[in-house]
Design a protein around this motif. Structure first.
Motif, short mmCIF file in Angstrom:
data_model
loop_
_atom_site.label_atom_id
_atom_site.label_comp_id
_atom_site.label_asym_id
_atom_site.label_seq_id
_atom_site.Cartn_x
_atom_site.Cartn_y
_atom_site.Cartn_z
N LEU A 79 3.22 -17.49 0.95
CA LEU A 79 3.91 -16.56 0.05
C LEU A 79 3.25 -15.19 0.07
O LEU A 79 3.92 -14.15 0.10
CB LEU A 79 3.91 -17.10 -1.38
CG LEU A 79 4.86 -18.24 -1.71
CD1 LEU A 79 4.56 -18.77 -3.12
CD2 LEU A 79 6.31 -17.78 -1.63
N ALA A 80 1.91 -15.18 0.04
CA ALA A 80 1.18 -13.91 0.02
C ALA A 80 1.37 -13.13 1.32
O ALA A 80 1.42 -11.89 1.30
CB ALA A 80 -0.31 -14.18 -0.21
N ILE A 81 1.47 -13.82 2.43
CA ILE A 81 1.71 -13.14 3.71
C ILE A 81 3.07 -12.43 3.68
O ILE A 81 3.19 -11.26 4.07
CB ILE A 81 1.63 -14.13 4.87
CG1 ILE A 81 0.19 -14.64 5.04
CG2 ILE A 81 2.13 -13.50 6.17
CD1 ILE A 81 0.06 -15.83 5.97
N ALA A 82 4.09 -13.13 3.19
CA ALA A 82 5.41 -12.52 3.08
C ALA A 82 5.39 -11.35 2.10
O ALA A 82 6.01 -10.31 2.34
CB ALA A 82 6.44 -13.56 2.66
N LEU A 83 4.67 -11.52 0.99
CA LEU A 83 4.56 -10.45 0.00
C LEU A 83 3.88 -9.23 0.59
O LEU A 83 4.32 -8.09 0.38
CB LEU A 83 3.80 -10.95 -1.22
CG LEU A 83 3.60 -9.97 -2.36
CD1 LEU A 83 4.94 -9.50 -2.92
CD2 LEU A 83 2.76 -10.60 -3.48
N ALA A 84 2.82 -9.43 1.35
CA ALA A 84 2.12 -8.33 2.00
C ALA A 84 3.05 -7.57 2.95
O ALA A 84 3.03 -6.33 3.01
CB ALA A 84 0.90 -8.84 2.76
N ALA A 85 3.86 -8.31 3.68
CA ALA A 85 4.79 -7.67 4.61
C ALA A 85 5.81 -6.82 3.86
O ALA A 85 6.23 -5.77 4.37
CB ALA A 85 5.50 -8.74 5.44
N LYS A 86 6.21 -7.26 2.67
CA LYS A 86 7.14 -6.48 1.86
C LYS A 86 6.47 -5.22 1.30
O LYS A 86 7.08 -4.14 1.23
CB LYS A 86 7.65 -7.33 0.69
CG LYS A 86 8.58 -8.46 1.07
CD LYS A 86 10.01 -7.95 1.24
CE LYS A 86 10.98 -9.11 1.40
NZ LYS A 86 12.38 -8.67 1.49
N LEU A 87 5.20 -5.36 0.92
CA LEU A 87 4.50 -4.26 0.27
C LEU A 87 3.92 -3.24 1.23
O LEU A 87 3.88 -2.04 0.95
CB LEU A 87 3.36 -4.82 -0.60
CG LEU A 87 3.77 -5.65 -1.82
CD1 LEU A 87 2.53 -6.25 -2.46
CD2 LEU A 87 4.54 -4.80 -2.82
N TYR A 88 3.45 -3.73 2.40
CA TYR A 88 2.70 -2.86 3.31
C TYR A 88 3.35 -2.68 4.68
O TYR A 88 2.84 -1.98 5.52
CB TYR A 88 1.27 -3.39 3.49
CG TYR A 88 0.48 -3.37 2.20
CD1 TYR A 88 -0.18 -2.21 1.81
CD2 TYR A 88 0.42 -4.48 1.37
CE1 TYR A 88 -0.90 -2.17 0.61
CE2 TYR A 88 -0.29 -4.44 0.17
CZ TYR A 88 -0.95 -3.29 -0.19
OH TYR A 88 -1.66 -3.25 -1.36
N TYR A 89 4.43 -3.34 4.92
CA TYR A 89 5.25 -3.17 6.11
C TYR A 89 4.50 -3.32 7.39
O TYR A 89 3.70 -3.81 7.78
CB TYR A 89 5.94 -1.81 6.13
CG TYR A 89 6.70 -1.52 4.87
CD1 TYR A 89 6.17 -0.66 3.89
CD2 TYR A 89 7.93 -2.10 4.61
CE1 TYR A 89 6.84 -0.40 2.71
CE2 TYR A 89 8.61 -1.84 3.42
CZ TYR A 89 8.07 -1.01 2.49
OH TYR A 89 8.74 -0.76 1.33
#
Length: 212
Positions: free
Chosen positions: A202-212
């Motif tokens: 989940l955190a990996i996907a969240l990071a991708a959303k936040l930091y592209y």
């Protein structure tokens, strides 16, 4: 491993909110048994995380993560840290390998080495680490032992962006785990690990959303 009491994950995000249109290319670093690596790979295989793992790098020749990579049909390479003059040399070898595999995110899944600017500057805001405590509490090694010795009532795990300061950097996701009166190092470690496996993808996907 039984999770006797419910945990609390923050921030509350659903998998639907974290659906990624473009798949991530993850380069994973691991030093030990590789349970978090396996959890991420399983999340990918179950289509819960839109990503691939082109390469796993491990630094310990005896690390059991190698066997997990083989079972998952994921390519792995050994970079034994003892064969490098310094941390920067090891990190440069990591960068060179990951770049050759076109990796865009670096995932430290139980990577027991301190990273240097060589790695962080090659993948700015794209190096993710997991730690078995509720940061900023109990940084460094033996975090679970630290929590037990401090007699706190709650601990947990944290996924965060890596930085030069050990176990620091922006926090992405945390899961709280109550410490039970009869907890031992093993029982608490097992329950924290259950939460790690939940929040890391989940955190990996969240990071991708936040930091592209």
């Amino acid at each position: 491993m039984e999770n006797a009491t419910p945990s609390f994950i923050s921030p509350q995000v659903s998998r639907e909110e974290l659906i990624l249109e473009i798949p991530l290319k993850l380069g994973v670093l691991a030093s030990g048994s590789g349970t978090n690596f396996e959890a991420i790979a399983n999340a990918i295989n179950q289509q819960q995380l839109n990503a691939t793992i082109p390469l796993l790098i491990y630094n310990n020749p005896q690390a059991k993560v190698k066997e997990k990579a083989t079972a998952l049909n994921i390519e792995s390479k050994l970079l034994n840290h003892r064969e490098f003059k310094g941390r920067e040399d090891l990190d440069q070898a990591i960068v060179d390998l990951f770049k050759s595999y076109q990796v865009d995110w670096v995932i430290m899944a139980g990577w027991m080495r301190i990273v240097t600017p060589v790695l962080l500057e090659a993948f700015p805001n794209h190096v993710i680490n997991i730690h078995p405590s509720l940061l900023p509490s109990f940084k460094g090694i033996k975090a679970i032992e630290q929590a037990l010795e401090a007699k706190v009532k709650i601990t947990g795990c944290t996924v965060h962006l890596a930085s030069l300061e050990v176990d620091s950097g922006p926090i992405l996701l945390q899961a709280a785990v109550p410490i039970l009166p009869n907890d031992t190092l093993e029982t608490l470690h097992n329950r924290i690990q259950i939460e790690e496996h939940k929040i890391f993808p989940l955190a990996i996907a969240l990071a991708a959303k936040l930091y592209y």
